[in-house]
Write an enzyme that holds these catalytic residues in place. Structure first.
Site, PDB file in Angstrom:
ATOM      1  N   CYS A  80       0.825  -1.215   0.000  1.00  7.32           N
ATOM      2  CA  CYS A  80       0.000   0.000   0.000  1.00  7.32           C
ATOM      3  C   CYS A  80       0.865   1.275   0.000  1.00  7.32           C
ATOM      4  CB  CYS A  80      -0.995  -0.041   1.144  1.00  7.32           C
ATOM      5  SG  CYS A  80      -2.408   1.030   0.851  1.00  7.32           S
ATOM      6  N   HIS A 176      -3.087  -5.256   1.699  1.00  9.58           N
ATOM      7  CA  HIS A 176      -2.317  -5.466   2.934  1.00  9.58           C
ATOM      8  C   HIS A 176      -2.248  -6.936   3.334  1.00  9.58           C
ATOM      9  CE1 HIS A 176      -2.048  -1.224   4.301  1.00  9.58           C
ATOM     10  NE2 HIS A 176      -3.167  -1.086   3.611  1.00  9.58           N
ATOM     11  N   GLU A 178      -0.271  -8.222   5.252  1.00  9.82           N
ATOM     12  CA  GLU A 178       0.119  -8.291   6.673  1.00  9.82           C
ATOM     13  C   GLU A 178      -1.085  -8.162   7.605  1.00  9.82           C
ATOM     14  OE1 GLU A 178       0.451  -5.757   4.702  1.00  9.82           O
ATOM     15  OE2 GLU A 178       0.327  -3.837   5.760  1.00  9.82           O
TER      16      GLU A 178
HETATM   17  N1  GLN Z   1      -3.653   6.323   0.987  1.00 12.42           N
HETATM   18  C1  GLN Z   1      -2.408   6.075   1.649  1.00 12.42           C
HETATM   19  C2  GLN Z   1      -1.279   6.865   0.997  1.00 12.42           C
HETATM   20  O1  GLN Z   1      -1.457   7.498   0.048  1.00 12.42           O
HETATM   21  C3  GLN Z   1      -2.054   4.600   1.646  1.00 12.42           C
HETATM   22  C4  GLN Z   1      -3.023   3.843   2.481  1.00 12.42           C
HETATM   23  C5  GLN Z   1      -2.470   2.626   3.112  1.00 12.42           C
HETATM   24  O2  GLN Z   1      -1.256   2.400   3.164  1.00 12.42           O
HETATM   25  N2  GLN Z   1      -3.350   1.830   3.649  1.00 12.42           N
HETATM   26  O3  GLN Z   1      -0.188   6.855   1.451  1.00 12.42           O
END
Ligand code: GLN
Length: 201
Positions: A80, A176, A178
């Protein structure tokens, strides 16, 4: 010998990565300062807020050092926000990044009405059963270079979006792994580390 995995612990869901690696019997080290990255065999970059993590990477001096290590083959797993930080291009943003992955990414790409969702993804590299992918204000990849390979896509409202990409030593997911009990992505990453260790010895 089992590898030592650095887990970037500046902000975000780093404890969950540590727990996943622990379940697999692998040692980890929290990375918060420049001195922490000496001697690690791989690095995980968690989800969180990519602008915050990017700023802290810059402030700590970890940004150039980490970038160099990745360029010289350090296996890295970004989830992410971690994926965002690894991308070369971030749409409409000049935020600090590692930029190691030849890909273009769109942040918060699924819009506010589907802020968070879970989707079972068929991922050929992992085999059966489908992987329970948790998306939280997730990005998706809007373009990749020739060196990069799509590992997973997610279908939303009839469109397919790129949700996991690998380029040599770089593994990234928009979701994710994790945050689930399914450790197959972490296992896949351990296999990548094993293969890169074989190459350098
Ligand atoms: N929207 C977040 C970002 O731009 C990422 C979200 C996440 O890691 N769950 O960094």
């Amino acid at each position: 010998m089992t590898p030592l995995i650095g887990v970037l612990a500046l902000q975000g869901a780093f404890r969950e990565h540590i727990d996943a690696f622990k379940r697999l019997g692998v040692g980890t080290r929290e990375i918060r300062a420049l001195r922490d990255i000496a001697g690690i065999d791989a690095l995980a970059i968690p989800g969180g807020e990519s602008t915050t993590i990017g700023k802290l990477l810059t402030d700590t001096g970890l940004m150039p050092a980490t970038r160099e290590k990745i360029a010289s083959g350090l296996p890295v797993f970004g989830t992410c926000a971690g994926m965002i930080l690894l991308c070369e291009e971030i749409e409409d943003s000049s935020q600090p990044r590692l930029g190691s992955l030849k890909a273009k990414v769109r942040r918060n790409a699924f819009g506010s009405q589907v802020d968070s969702f879970e989707e079972n993804l068929l991922i050929p590299e992992l085999g059966d059963p489908p992987f329970p992918a948790v998306f939280i204000r997730a990005p998706f990849i809007t373009g990749i270079g020739d060196e990069a390979r799509v590992l997973a896509t997610v279908n939303k409202d009839g469109e397919n979006y790129i949700a996991a990409v690998r380029q040599d030593n770089i593994l990234t997911t928009a979701f994710h792994p994790e945050l689930t009990a399914d450790d197959r992505f972490h296992k896949y990453f351990l296999k990548m580390i094993g293969n890169s260790a074989k190459r350098t010895t």
